[in-house]
Scaffold this motif. Structure first.
Motif, PDB file in Angstrom:
ATOM      1  N   LEU A 467       0.860  -1.178   0.000  1.00 30.70           N
ATOM      2  CA  LEU A 467       0.000   0.000   0.000  1.00 30.70           C
ATOM      3  C   LEU A 467       0.899   1.232   0.000  1.00 30.70           C
ATOM      4  O   LEU A 467       1.185   1.814   1.042  1.00 30.70           O
ATOM      5  CB  LEU A 467      -0.917  -0.007   1.223  1.00 30.70           C
ATOM      6  N   PRO A 468       1.395   1.624  -1.162  1.00 33.67           N
ATOM      7  CA  PRO A 468       2.356   2.735  -1.215  1.00 33.67           C
ATOM      8  C   PRO A 468       1.701   4.059  -0.853  1.00 33.67           C
ATOM      9  O   PRO A 468       0.533   4.296  -1.134  1.00 33.67           O
ATOM     10  CB  PRO A 468       2.805   2.725  -2.679  1.00 33.67           C
ATOM     11  N   GLY A 469       2.477   4.936  -0.230  1.00 30.79           N
ATOM     12  CA  GLY A 469       1.989   6.267   0.076  1.00 30.79           C
ATOM     13  C   GLY A 469       0.924   6.319   1.138  1.00 30.79           C
ATOM     14  O   GLY A 469       0.233   7.314   1.286  1.00 30.79           O
ATOM     15  N   GLU A 470       0.768   5.241   1.905  1.00 33.43           N
ATOM     16  CA  GLU A 470      -0.272   5.213   2.927  1.00 33.43           C
ATOM     17  C   GLU A 470       0.111   6.106   4.106  1.00 33.43           C
ATOM     18  O   GLU A 470       1.265   6.531   4.207  1.00 33.43           O
ATOM     19  CB  GLU A 470      -0.508   3.776   3.405  1.00 33.43           C
ATOM     20  N   PRO A 471      -0.826   6.423   5.010  1.00 28.04           N
ATOM     21  CA  PRO A 471      -0.455   7.192   6.189  1.00 28.04           C
ATOM     22  C   PRO A 471       0.716   6.558   6.922  1.00 28.04           C
ATOM     23  O   PRO A 471       0.825   5.329   7.016  1.00 28.04           O
ATOM     24  CB  PRO A 471      -1.731   7.151   7.045  1.00 28.04           C
ATOM     25  N   ALA A 472       1.608   7.393   7.428  1.00 27.52           N
ATOM     26  CA  ALA A 472       2.814   6.892   8.088  1.00 27.52           C
ATOM     27  C   ALA A 472       2.482   5.934   9.211  1.00 27.52           C
ATOM     28  O   ALA A 472       3.218   4.980   9.474  1.00 27.52           O
ATOM     29  CB  ALA A 472       3.642   8.070   8.607  1.00 27.52           C
ATOM     30  N   ALA A 473       1.355   6.170   9.887  1.00 26.94           N
ATOM     31  CA  ALA A 473       0.985   5.320  11.009  1.00 26.94           C
ATOM     32  C   ALA A 473       0.678   3.887  10.595  1.00 26.94           C
ATOM     33  O   ALA A 473       0.649   2.984  11.423  1.00 26.94           O
ATOM     34  CB  ALA A 473      -0.223   5.917  11.742  1.00 26.94           C
ATOM     35  N   LEU A 474       0.456   3.661   9.285  1.00 30.24           N
ATOM     36  CA  LEU A 474       0.172   2.303   8.807  1.00 30.24           C
ATOM     37  C   LEU A 474       1.441   1.507   8.543  1.00 30.24           C
ATOM     38  O   LEU A 474       1.404   0.278   8.480  1.00 30.24           O
ATOM     39  CB  LEU A 474      -0.630   2.360   7.502  1.00 30.24           C
ATOM     40  N   ARG A 475       2.548   2.182   8.379  1.00 30.51           N
ATOM     41  CA  ARG A 475       3.775   1.493   7.991  1.00 30.51           C
ATOM     42  C   ARG A 475       4.218   0.551   9.092  1.00 30.51           C
ATOM     43  O   ARG A 475       4.179   0.873  10.271  1.00 30.51           O
ATOM     44  CB  ARG A 475       4.867   2.519   7.681  1.00 30.51           C
ATOM     45  N   GLY A 476       4.638  -0.601   8.690  1.00 29.83           N
ATOM     46  CA  GLY A 476       5.031  -1.611   9.657  1.00 29.83           C
ATOM     47  C   GLY A 476       3.925  -2.586   9.988  1.00 29.83           C
ATOM     48  O   GLY A 476       4.153  -3.633  10.575  1.00 29.83           O
ATOM     49  N   GLY A 477       2.687  -2.254   9.599  1.00 33.84           N
ATOM     50  CA  GLY A 477       1.580  -3.177   9.821  1.00 33.84           C
ATOM     51  C   GLY A 477       1.578  -4.291   8.798  1.00 33.84           C
ATOM     52  O   GLY A 477       2.109  -4.149   7.698  1.00 33.84           O
ATOM     53  N   SER A 478       0.981  -5.407   9.165  1.00 33.93           N
ATOM     54  CA  SER A 478       0.965  -6.552   8.257  1.00 33.93           C
ATOM     55  C   SER A 478      -0.255  -6.572   7.349  1.00 33.93           C
ATOM     56  O   SER A 478      -0.254  -7.218   6.304  1.00 33.93           O
ATOM     57  CB  SER A 478       1.007  -7.856   9.063  1.00 33.93           C
ATOM     58  N   ALA A 479      -1.317  -5.847   7.746  1.00 37.92           N
ATOM     59  CA  ALA A 479      -2.534  -5.865   6.940  1.00 37.92           C
ATOM     60  C   ALA A 479      -3.411  -4.679   7.324  1.00 37.92           C
ATOM     61  O   ALA A 479      -3.323  -4.143   8.427  1.00 37.92           O
ATOM     62  CB  ALA A 479      -3.303  -7.170   7.136  1.00 37.92           C
ATOM     63  N   VAL A 480      -4.275  -4.277   6.392  1.00 34.39           N
ATOM     64  CA  VAL A 480      -5.276  -3.246   6.664  1.00 34.39           C
ATOM     65  C   VAL A 480      -6.599  -3.704   6.065  1.00 34.39           C
ATOM     66  O   VAL A 480      -6.645  -4.253   4.962  1.00 34.39           O
ATOM     67  CB  VAL A 480      -4.844  -1.873   6.090  1.00 34.39           C
ATOM     68  N   LEU A 481      -7.666  -3.520   6.829  1.00 31.51           N
ATOM     69  CA  LEU A 481      -9.007  -3.887   6.382  1.00 31.51           C
ATOM     70  C   LEU A 481      -9.767  -2.596   6.092  1.00 31.51           C
ATOM     71  O   LEU A 481      -9.958  -1.764   6.980  1.00 31.51           O
ATOM     72  CB  LEU A 481      -9.728  -4.701   7.469  1.00 31.51           C
ATOM     73  N   ILE A 482     -10.156  -2.432   4.838  1.00 27.83           N
ATOM     74  CA  ILE A 482     -10.738  -1.176   4.367  1.00 27.83           C
ATOM     75  C   ILE A 482     -12.253  -1.333   4.225  1.00 27.83           C
ATOM     76  O   ILE A 482     -12.750  -2.313   3.669  1.00 27.83           O
ATOM     77  CB  ILE A 482     -10.111  -0.765   3.033  1.00 27.83           C
ATOM     78  N   ARG A 483     -12.973  -0.337   4.736  1.00 32.66           N
ATOM     79  CA  ARG A 483     -14.424  -0.327   4.652  1.00 32.66           C
ATOM     80  C   ARG A 483     -14.892  -0.226   3.200  1.00 32.66           C
ATOM     81  O   ARG A 483     -14.141   0.217   2.329  1.00 32.66           O
ATOM     82  CB  ARG A 483     -14.993   0.856   5.448  1.00 32.66           C
TER      83      ARG A 483
END
Length: 493
Positions: A467-483
């Motif tokens: 997920l390029p360019g995502e919010p900095a707070a997301l970096r380092g996470g393994s996954a994101v679940l999007i509504r």
């Protein structure tokens, strides 16, 4: 008597009702729209689609239809101030307002609704509404005489004088109109060379712009000497001409009026957007001075928010409590809309020396990029965030307040095999989207499984991608679940 049985009955076949109908039908929900008018209105109340509205259309794969018919403008006005808002600087792939008459917006949404199998019933006027523990009964008049619709839920998208809101006894507190403004869609024999004209002074305020049909211009003019004219008094071409000459020194040879009207600054917001099984959206929920075309846009965004939530509950994928989050998320947005248009009213009608001085101060502040961006994001609705999770987190995921409810712009997602897909493209089906980073663990206590459990699995698409360019707070996470509306729902660290 004509009888209709559906999952959701929508009163109002304007852009908001049609947008909601599209969202529901996309997920297989049976929906009917009941519109009191026999045909689409020919006059365009609103003329623009803002960046967030274009984003939600892109989330469902139909933005290009609107772009093909409209004209992008990389700026917007705030209370007709000299300094315009810079939309091109915003963090979106749609850094502009799209000049598109409401008639075309409605035409395109109706075409999409018919593609999806929505039942659209014109000349159907709602006169009665009753709800119980199982559903809602609506009755009214129609060409066949009378109709009765039974549905599990009902939505009032039927405008400022909403019959659904009245019948559901939902309070609509606020203030009556205290001022009136002239509006005319006319032919100009000698149109100005500038694409848009704004003039504010002691003589009044005027905005002028082409409608996009190659024939007509819209003129909105405030005459300080005629602000108290009743809204019911018909507008004449002579009145519009006199007011225009007073502000501009010329009426540009205006003739052949297509539409002449008067609008006011009545301001109200429903006390609740939900009353049992009945919901409100768009002008049925909030009305205000039509400053910058925000009403239509906020209404479309109401529809998106409510639509995917109704789908989840109706299909047994989410608890009924999800529907409570519609009011919790959208009512504050409506309140802020009211505050914004009231503040614009103060500037818009500031014809006296003090008002003109205040306009100059605010215009000067908007020359500061940071200040300009704040108001540009607000008008564009790109700064809206919902800081609470709408559902319990899936196993291995959490909802950090600094991330949850934040919108994501459209991004190209590089996958492990070298291909790229657009983030919004992956949300065209209206489901949740789980993005797992390549190489992320799949079966630890701190990461979601490749297949989510239970109802989540039936309501979620899964993709492995960065997920390029995502919010900095997301970096380092393994996954994101999007509504389904393109906002962050949950993350796995």
């Amino acid at each position: 008597m004509k009888r209709v049985e559906v999952d959701v009955a929508i009163a109002g076949g304007g852009p908001v009702g049609l947008m909601l109908a599209c969202e529901l039908s996309l997920a297989g929900v049976k929906v009917s729209v009941f519109e009191r008018r026999e045909a689409r209105v020919k006059q365009s109340r609103a003329l623009t689609l803002h960046p967030r509205s274009l984003e939600i259309l892109a989330l469902r794969g139909i933005a290009e239809r609107f772009m093909a018919r409209g004209r992008p403008l990389p700026s917007a006005h705030y209370a007709a101030l000299d300094t315009r808002l810079d939309l091109a600087a915003l963090d979106t792939t749609f850094g502009w307002t799209l000049i598109l008459p409401q008639t075309l917006t409605e035409e395109l949404l109706e075409a999409r609704a018919l593609e999806l199998g929505v039942g659209i019933h014109r000349a159907h006027r709602v006169t009665g509404l009753q709800q119980d523990d199982e559903g809602v009964s609506i009755e009214g008049s129609c060409p066949e005489g009378a109709f009765h619709a039974r549905s599990r839920f009902a939505v009032g998208a039927d405008g400022a004088r909403s019959a659904v809101r009245t019948l559901a006894e939902i309070p609509f507190p606020g203030t009556e109109a205290t001022m009136s403004v002239l509006l005319g869609d006319v032919v100009l024999s000698e149109p100005p060379s500038a694409p848009a004209v704004v003039r504010v002074g002691a003589e009044g305020t005027l905005l002028m712009m082409p409608l996009g049909d190659g024939v007509h211009h819209r003129i909105v003019v405030c005459d300080p000497d005629r602000l108290r004219v009743p809204l019911s008094e018909p507008v004449t071409l002579e009145e519009l001409s006199v007011a225009t000459r007073k502000v501009m020194g010329s009426d540009y040879g205006m003739k052949s009026p297509f539409w002449l009207s008067r609008f006011g600054n009545e301001t109200r917001i429903a006390s609740t957007y939900r009353q049992g099984r009945v919901f409100l959206a768009g002008d049925a929920a909030h009305i205000h001075l039509p400053a910058g075309g925000q009403g239509l846009n906020v209404g479309l965004q109401d529809a998106m928010n409510l639509g995917w939530k109704l789908c989840g509950v109706l299909q047994g994928l989410a608890p009924a409590s999800l529907l409570d989050t519609y009011h919790r998320e959208r009512h504050p947005v409506g309140q802020r809309l009211i505050q914004d248009t009231l503040s614009q009213s103060a500037l818009f009608f500031g014809f006296h020396r003090e008002g003109l001085a205040l306009r100059e101060v605010v215009a000067r502040l908007l020359r500061v990029p940071e200040a300009n961006r704040v108001l540009a994001e607000q008008i564009a609705a790109l700064d809206v965030a919902y800081p609470e999770a709408v559902l319990p987190a899936p196993p291995g995921m959490e909802a950090p307040p600094e991330l949850v409810g934040r919108r994501l712009r459209d991004l190209p997602l590089p996958s492990g095999d070298g291909t790229r897909r657009s983030l919004y493209e992956l949300l065209h089906d209206g489901k949740w989207l789980l993005i797992r980073r390549p190489g992320a663990p799949t079966a630890t206590s701190r990461a979601p499984r490749a297949e989510l459990p239970g109802a989540w699995a039936r309501w979620t698409s899964v993709v492995v991608a960065d997920l390029p360019g995502e919010p900095a707070a997301l970096r380092g996470g393994s996954a994101v679940l999007i509504r389904p509306d393109g906002r962050i729902g949950f993350v796995a660290r």
